[in-house]
Design an enzyme around this catalytic site. Structure first.
Site: not given
Length: 698
Positions: A486, A489, A492
């Site tokens: 996670e 993410h 990102h």
């Protein structure tokens, strides 16, 4: 006539000034959410006013008398709807993190209205005409590559959502979307109710037999929190059930725990999801046919890396048989232990994790509980920060002056040490609680963009069990892997460096978005991280090298199980959405798994009535294969580090940042990956990573 239309300008202005949800975010970092001011009663009036504001902005763009240009149409669309965008992020936080029955009433009423707003945008003929003219214009050829990508993005999205349909069919699609929005909401609320209201009571000391101390303490704390007449309580969420299935010596209680978990949404009660999901499938099929597609699966994959269902099924099939073969081998070893212990039974699904752990100990001299003593949540959080610093020059500084939506939430300022600039905020919400959906996820409260020069605000949300006060929270290796996933993410989103918000951060193809997050998982097992951050919670000693070696040797242990439970869900998802007729969920699940030769000792990771990925919204519908697709890319990408100077190779990390983490959706995903790797991805890397025999390449 709705409340907005009948209210006076003065009352509208008064409502706006008094409603905190309608205010611009104030404070540092370009503004932050005022979580200390929001109330559930604010949502309905705020959403209604913000919807009207967005519609007026869209009409202004559509009715512009000037010839359509990138600036007066596309850029104008990017700047529109700022108020409703802010409110929707807070709305999603209340829904996922701090849900209450009071909010549920608002959500049920507002979700169709929010869907209707999207339809009114996509079905605005004058607006689409302007977008289409730009898409086919000479100006388009002279735009820079990011602007061309944005025009393409708007044009293809409008077409996918029915902009070219006749008025009658547009109306049908709009009606379907609003019905779906309500069904998605009801599905999610039903699942949350099952998870919150069902639990296993531990009534005697014997009921705790086999449980590690931290799980025992968490169960005791949960029983006290719920004020139930029992010594302990195992709640009906994955983060609570799976450890119980792994360690409890009580086979009867393991079966009870397994049953309540796999029957969520499938109990024939007021929270049963079977009728809802059948309606969702029917409406999706109708929508796809109206939009000119043979099935919902075909429509869903029209904007993914995998361009057709056949491609996804071929990938799944290439991995399925080796995974099933591995499961049969593992079960045979488990059964030997059962027989040696005098157990007069065959391995059942509620036995799998328990006996897999025994095989792990026997085969690799590796005890999850032994490893867990070194996996302190706070140390692992620090390790992720350190990895982000090594790879992308990021540093994290905790700030305690920013409002949060729950006392467990903490906030960090994120800086790029190479540029000296603050690039975002990271909110961390680690613990399970009533009103919070199960699982782990990343959310974006605000996307990065240069158009308005805003930095991203992202969060990671987990469901770790808190345990006793003043004691470190210890988590399993699997949970540590999820934590890194996670955070991938989050990085990102934080590393995004694009101009337009619609192309920012994680706004990439669904079967590409899991690639950066899966890639970051690799760094957990690096010696650098383990030696520096895997410290024993009592002695502060680092993980011994002998234990590191055993972890490495057991890295692919239980890979068959993990692959089968996930890919079986992917198969069922895709086959559900290739159908255009009505189905019986129980029969469909049974027959599909039978045709796959599903090992009887394993169930799908998500049975159909609880498959929130595909029934609480369209995001992963006909898209659960994305985890496998992205894992192929991930395995191939990590080999770039292996072929270089290792996981902390600065040159490879810089290329990864430049071609993947920072560019959002500004170029096609295939091209993005080729820019990183110098070629297209190869599927044999995944087979090597999972220690499966390499089959014919897809």
């Amino acid at each position: 006539m709705n409340a907005i239309a009948s209210s006076s300008p003065q009352s509208d202005s008064q409502s706006r000034s008094q409603n905190p949800l309608l205010q611009n975010w104030a404070g540092p970092y370009g503004g932050v959410p005022s979580f200390d001011e929001y109330k559930v009663s604010d949502f309905k009036p705020a959403i209604e006013i913000a919807i009207q504001e967005k519609l007026e902005e869209l009409e202004g763009i559509a009715d512009n008398n000037q010839l359509p240009t990138f600036d007066n149409t596309i850029a104008a669309l990017e700047l529109s709807g700022k108020t409703i965008t802010r409110i929707r992020e807070i709305y999603e936080i209340f829904s996922s993190n701090i849900f209450t029955p009071e909010f549920g009433i608002v959500e049920t009423e507002m979700s169709p209205k929010l869907s209707e707003l999207n339809d009114k945008m996509y079905q605005n003929h004058k607006l689409f005409s302007r977008i289409e003219r730009i898409y086919n214009s000479e100006e388009y050829k002279n735009l820079n590559s990011e602007q061309q990508r944005l025009v393409w993005w708007y044009y293809t999205n409008f077409v996918r959502e029915g902009a070219k349909l006749n008025n009658a069919d547009k109306e049908k699609v709009g009606k379907i979307n609003q019905e779906l929005a309500l069904l998605f909401t009801r599905f999610s609320q039903n699942l949350l109710a099952e998870e919150q209201n069902q639990f296993i009571e531990l009534k005697s000391e014997n009921d705790f037999d086999g449980l590690p101390e931290e799980i025992k303490n968490a169960a005791i704390a949960e029983a006290k929190l719920r004020k139930i007449d029992a010594l302990g309580c195992i709640i009906n969420t994955r983060s609570s059930i799976e450890p119980f299935l792994t360690f409890s010596n009580r086979r009867d209680l393991r079966q009870k725990a397994f049953d309540i978990f796999v029957k969520r949404g499938d109990n024939g009660n007021e929270n049963d999801n079977n009728e809802l999901l059948v309606s969702i499938l029917k409406l999706r099929s109708e929508k796809a046919l109206l939009l000119g597609y043979a099935s919902f699966a075909e429509w869903s994959l029209s904007n993914k890396m995998a361009k057709s269902p056949a491609e996804t099924l071929a990938l799944m099939e290439s991995v399925w048989k080796p995974a099933v073969d591995k499961v049969h081998q593992d079960v045979a070893e488990m059964q030997k232990i059962v027989d040696a212990e005098g157990g007069n039974f065959k391995i059942q699904p509620w036995d799998y994790r328990y006996y897999a752990e025994k095989v792990r100990k026997s085969k690799y001299d590796l005890d999850q509980n032994e490893v867990k003593q070194y996996l302190q949540l706070e140390n692992l959080r620090e390790s992720m920060f350190w990895v982000a610093g090594q790879l992308f020059n990021l540093s994290f500084k905790q700030v305690d002056t920013i409002p949060v939506f729950h006392k467990d939430v903490r906030v960090w300022e994120v800086n790029n040490d190479a540029t000296g600039k603050t690039i975002g905020l990271w909110y961390f919400d680690p613990y399970a609680r009533p009103g919070k959906r199960s699982g782990a996820w990343m959310s974006s409260y605000r996307d990065q963009q240069k158009l308005l020069d805003t930095i991203p605000i992202v969060s990671n949300n987990c469901n770790f069990i808190k345990g006793n006060a003043n004691e470190p929270v210890l988590i399993s290796w699997d949970d540590a892997t999820t934590l890194f996933h996670e955070f991938g993410h989050a990085l990102h989103g934080l590393c995004s460096n694009v101009t337009y918000p619609s192309l920012s951060g994680t706004a990439v193809a669904r079967d590409y978005v899991e690639f950066p997050s899966q890639l970051l998982e690799h760094w957990l097992a690096t010696p650098e991280v383990l030696n520096k951050f895997a410290l024993h919670y009592k002695t502060n000693e680092p993980l011994p090298q002998s234990l590191v070696d055993r972890i490495e040797k057991a890295a692919n242990f239980n890979e068959g199980f993990a692959t089968v439970e996930t890919i079986s869900s992917s198969f069922v998802d895709m086959k559900l959405h290739l159908r255009t007729d009505n189905i019986d969920p129980h029969e469909f699940e049974k027959e599909t798994l039978k045709a796959l030769n599903m090992p009887e000792e394993i169930v799908m990771r998500h049975r159909i009535p609880q498959f929130a990925h595909i029934f609480s919204g369209d995001g992963y519908a006909a898209g659960y294969y994305s985890y496998l697709w992205s894992d192929v890319i991930n395995a191939d990408a990590y080999e770039a580090f292996s072929e270089g100077e290792g996981p902390f190779d600065k040159k490879v990390a810089k290329r990864l940042y430049d071609t993947v983490f920072s560019i959002g959706n500004t170029i096609d995903a295939d091209k993005s990956y080729q820019n990183f790797r110098g070629r297209a991805f190869k599927s044999d890397a995944l087979m090597r990573a999972r220690n499966f025999p390499i089959t014919e390449k897809i």
